[in-house]
Motif scaffolding. Structure first.
Motif, PDB file in Angstrom:
ATOM      1  N   GLY A 133      45.797  47.794  37.877  1.00 21.39           N
ATOM      2  CA  GLY A 133      44.402  47.518  37.569  1.00 21.39           C
ATOM      3  C   GLY A 133      43.467  48.558  38.149  1.00 21.39           C
ATOM      4  O   GLY A 133      42.517  49.001  37.487  1.00 21.39           O
ATOM      5  N   GLU A 134      43.733  48.970  39.377  1.00 17.64           N
ATOM      6  CA  GLU A 134      42.890  49.984  40.029  1.00 17.64           C
ATOM      7  C   GLU A 134      42.996  51.326  39.317  1.00 17.64           C
ATOM      8  O   GLU A 134      42.001  52.028  39.116  1.00 17.64           O
ATOM      9  CB  GLU A 134      43.320  50.138  41.484  1.00 17.64           C
ATOM     10  CG  GLU A 134      42.467  51.083  42.296  1.00 17.64           C
ATOM     11  CD  GLU A 134      41.287  50.386  42.952  1.00 17.64           C
ATOM     12  OE1 GLU A 134      40.460  51.087  43.537  1.00 17.64           O
ATOM     13  OE2 GLU A 134      41.199  49.152  42.880  1.00 17.64           O
ATOM     14  N   LEU A 135      44.222  51.704  38.911  1.00 18.02           N
ATOM     15  CA  LEU A 135      44.424  52.972  38.224  1.00 18.02           C
ATOM     16  C   LEU A 135      43.734  52.979  36.863  1.00 18.02           C
ATOM     17  O   LEU A 135      43.082  53.962  36.494  1.00 18.02           O
ATOM     18  CB  LEU A 135      45.928  53.243  38.048  1.00 18.02           C
ATOM     19  CG  LEU A 135      46.713  53.520  39.333  1.00 18.02           C
ATOM     20  CD1 LEU A 135      48.208  53.573  39.038  1.00 18.02           C
ATOM     21  CD2 LEU A 135      46.256  54.824  39.973  1.00 18.02           C
ATOM     22  N   ARG A 183      48.233  43.672  29.139  1.00 18.02           N
ATOM     23  CA  ARG A 183      47.300  42.600  29.498  1.00 18.02           C
ATOM     24  C   ARG A 183      46.450  42.990  30.706  1.00 18.02           C
ATOM     25  O   ARG A 183      45.299  42.561  30.837  1.00 18.02           O
ATOM     26  CB  ARG A 183      48.056  41.296  29.781  1.00 18.02           C
ATOM     27  CG  ARG A 183      48.997  41.358  30.950  1.00 18.02           C
ATOM     28  CD  ARG A 183      49.831  40.070  31.068  1.00 18.02           C
ATOM     29  NE  ARG A 183      50.772  40.133  32.172  1.00 18.02           N
ATOM     30  CZ  ARG A 183      50.464  39.822  33.415  1.00 18.02           C
ATOM     31  NH1 ARG A 183      49.235  39.388  33.701  1.00 18.02           N
ATOM     32  NH2 ARG A 183      51.352  39.914  34.376  1.00 18.02           N
ATOM     33  N   ILE A 184      47.012  43.807  31.600  1.00 15.75           N
ATOM     34  CA  ILE A 184      46.233  44.280  32.743  1.00 15.75           C
ATOM     35  C   ILE A 184      45.104  45.183  32.250  1.00 15.75           C
ATOM     36  O   ILE A 184      43.962  45.093  32.712  1.00 15.75           O
ATOM     37  CB  ILE A 184      47.129  45.034  33.750  1.00 15.75           C
ATOM     38  CG1 ILE A 184      48.285  44.144  34.213  1.00 15.75           C
ATOM     39  CG2 ILE A 184      46.315  45.513  34.939  1.00 15.75           C
ATOM     40  CD1 ILE A 184      49.287  44.848  35.108  1.00 15.75           C
ATOM     41  N   PHE A 185      45.438  46.049  31.283  1.00  9.99           N
ATOM     42  CA  PHE A 185      44.426  46.916  30.690  1.00  9.99           C
ATOM     43  C   PHE A 185      43.326  46.071  30.054  1.00  9.99           C
ATOM     44  O   PHE A 185      42.128  46.355  30.209  1.00  9.99           O
ATOM     45  CB  PHE A 185      45.079  47.820  29.644  1.00  9.99           C
ATOM     46  CG  PHE A 185      44.113  48.711  28.911  1.00  9.99           C
ATOM     47  CD1 PHE A 185      43.497  49.767  29.555  1.00  9.99           C
ATOM     48  CD2 PHE A 185      43.826  48.496  27.570  1.00  9.99           C
ATOM     49  CE1 PHE A 185      42.600  50.583  28.888  1.00  9.99           C
ATOM     50  CE2 PHE A 185      42.937  49.306  26.897  1.00  9.99           C
ATOM     51  CZ  PHE A 185      42.327  50.357  27.548  1.00  9.99           C
ATOM     52  N   ALA A 210      37.838  43.860  30.073  1.00  6.79           N
ATOM     53  CA  ALA A 210      36.942  42.705  30.084  1.00  6.79           C
ATOM     54  C   ALA A 210      35.972  42.775  31.261  1.00  6.79           C
ATOM     55  O   ALA A 210      34.786  42.447  31.125  1.00  6.79           O
ATOM     56  CB  ALA A 210      37.749  41.413  30.135  1.00  6.79           C
ATOM     57  N   ARG A 211      36.459  43.228  32.433  1.00  9.17           N
ATOM     58  CA  ARG A 211      35.591  43.349  33.605  1.00  9.17           C
ATOM     59  C   ARG A 211      34.525  44.415  33.417  1.00  9.17           C
ATOM     60  O   ARG A 211      33.438  44.322  33.970  1.00  9.17           O
ATOM     61  CB  ARG A 211      36.416  43.677  34.855  1.00  9.17           C
ATOM     62  CG  ARG A 211      37.280  42.566  35.383  1.00  9.17           C
ATOM     63  CD  ARG A 211      37.603  42.786  36.854  1.00  9.17           C
ATOM     64  NE  ARG A 211      38.148  44.100  37.134  1.00  9.17           N
ATOM     65  CZ  ARG A 211      39.443  44.399  37.107  1.00  9.17           C
ATOM     66  NH1 ARG A 211      40.322  43.473  36.786  1.00  9.17           N
ATOM     67  NH2 ARG A 211      39.856  45.619  37.392  1.00  9.17           N
ATOM     68  N   ARG A 224      29.904  48.355  30.797  1.00 15.34           N
ATOM     69  CA  ARG A 224      30.032  49.821  30.873  1.00 15.34           C
ATOM     70  C   ARG A 224      30.649  50.374  29.593  1.00 15.34           C
ATOM     71  O   ARG A 224      30.235  51.434  29.095  1.00 15.34           O
ATOM     72  CB  ARG A 224      30.913  50.187  32.079  1.00 15.34           C
ATOM     73  CG  ARG A 224      30.991  51.688  32.350  1.00 15.34           C
ATOM     74  CD  ARG A 224      29.678  52.183  32.891  1.00 15.34           C
ATOM     75  NE  ARG A 224      29.747  53.567  33.310  1.00 15.34           N
ATOM     76  CZ  ARG A 224      29.273  54.597  32.615  1.00 15.34           C
ATOM     77  NH1 ARG A 224      28.699  54.397  31.460  1.00 15.34           N
ATOM     78  NH2 ARG A 224      29.358  55.822  33.082  1.00 15.34           N
ATOM     79  N   LEU A 225      31.617  49.676  29.020  1.00 15.02           N
ATOM     80  CA  LEU A 225      32.269  50.153  27.804  1.00 15.02           C
ATOM     81  C   LEU A 225      31.331  50.081  26.605  1.00 15.02           C
ATOM     82  O   LEU A 225      31.340  50.955  25.736  1.00 15.02           O
ATOM     83  CB  LEU A 225      33.541  49.348  27.539  1.00 15.02           C
ATOM     84  CG  LEU A 225      34.683  49.604  28.528  1.00 15.02           C
ATOM     85  CD1 LEU A 225      35.832  48.644  28.286  1.00 15.02           C
ATOM     86  CD2 LEU A 225      35.169  51.048  28.433  1.00 15.02           C
TER      87      LEU A 225
END
Length: 216
Positions: free
Chosen positions: A63-65, A119-121, A126-127, A131-132
């Motif tokens: 998730g961080e990457l 799913r992590i992506f 979603a978070r 920004r997106l």
């Protein structure tokens, strides 16, 4: 003499970056499932306890990457200039990332497309929804100012083409003709030809792309 709060914070940030850099290396070599926290901490030169404190599992590391990757993409889009200058800078920003750090691109691509980590992506996307949306609107506004009939479609197609280029470059490595592709993209969008190359070397003729066994 006790360390200052600012020094402690600096050391924590340095440790996190070491862990993330090591994770990229291990994911690149062994994939998500083959990578272990033990191997990542060994590469990072930190204790297992410290790594677990920051990242209790691989899920959080991924998730961080991915989060950092999306921030990097957004930063490429946020460039000044005329619409043509901005479009050229966006193309160059993506391709420069390929020329300068292809393994990282491969790791992120793998994490995005693998069913077990996609799913992590999606969770990270979603978070970062606000920004997106800003990134998408930024690109659509650029194409609108360039007179595009369908700026939203142009935004989708530019991202699709660049992501396809990333995929091919990851698969075929140094033999992929990045500089020739760059010139093609400039021509396709009606931009003035680039005066210099990203690599500092003249583009080579386009050969036939063939995958090389890299041992994994």
């Amino acid at each position: 003499m006790p360390r200052s709060a600012s020094l402690n914070e600096e050391m924590r940030a340095e440790s996190r970056q070491k862990i993330l850099a090591a994770a990229l290396q291990v994911f690149a070599e062994k994939g998500y499932h083959g990578a272990t926290i033990t191997e990542i901490t060994r590469r990072a030169g930190v204790s297992r306890g410290l790594a677990s404190y920051y990242f209790p599992n691989k899920h959080l590391l991924v998730g961080e990457l991915v989060d950092a990757y999306l921030d990097g993409v957004a930063a490429i889009i946020d460039v000044p200039g005329t619409p043509d200058e901005r479009l050229a800078a966006i193309i160059d920003g993506v391709l420069r990332g390929l020329v300068g750090n292809l393994p990282v691109q491969g790791v992120i691509l793998g994490l995005v497309v693998q069913p077990s980590t996609h799913r992590i992506f999606a969770e990270v996307e979603a978070r970062k929804e606000e920004r997106l949306r800003e990134l998408e609107d930024n690109l659509r506004g650029l194409f609108e100012r360039r007179g595009a009939a369908d700026p939203a479609l142009e935004e989708v197609m530019l991202r699709s083409v660049l992501e396809g280029v990333i995929y091919k470059a990851v698969v075929y490595g140094p033999q992929y003709p990045v500089e020739r592709v760059r010139r093609w993209l400039y021509g396709t969008y009606g931009l003035s030809p680039p005066a210099t190359t990203l690599s500092g070397e003249e583009p080579q003729p386009v050969g036939r792309l063939r995958a090389i066994d890299r041992g994994f």
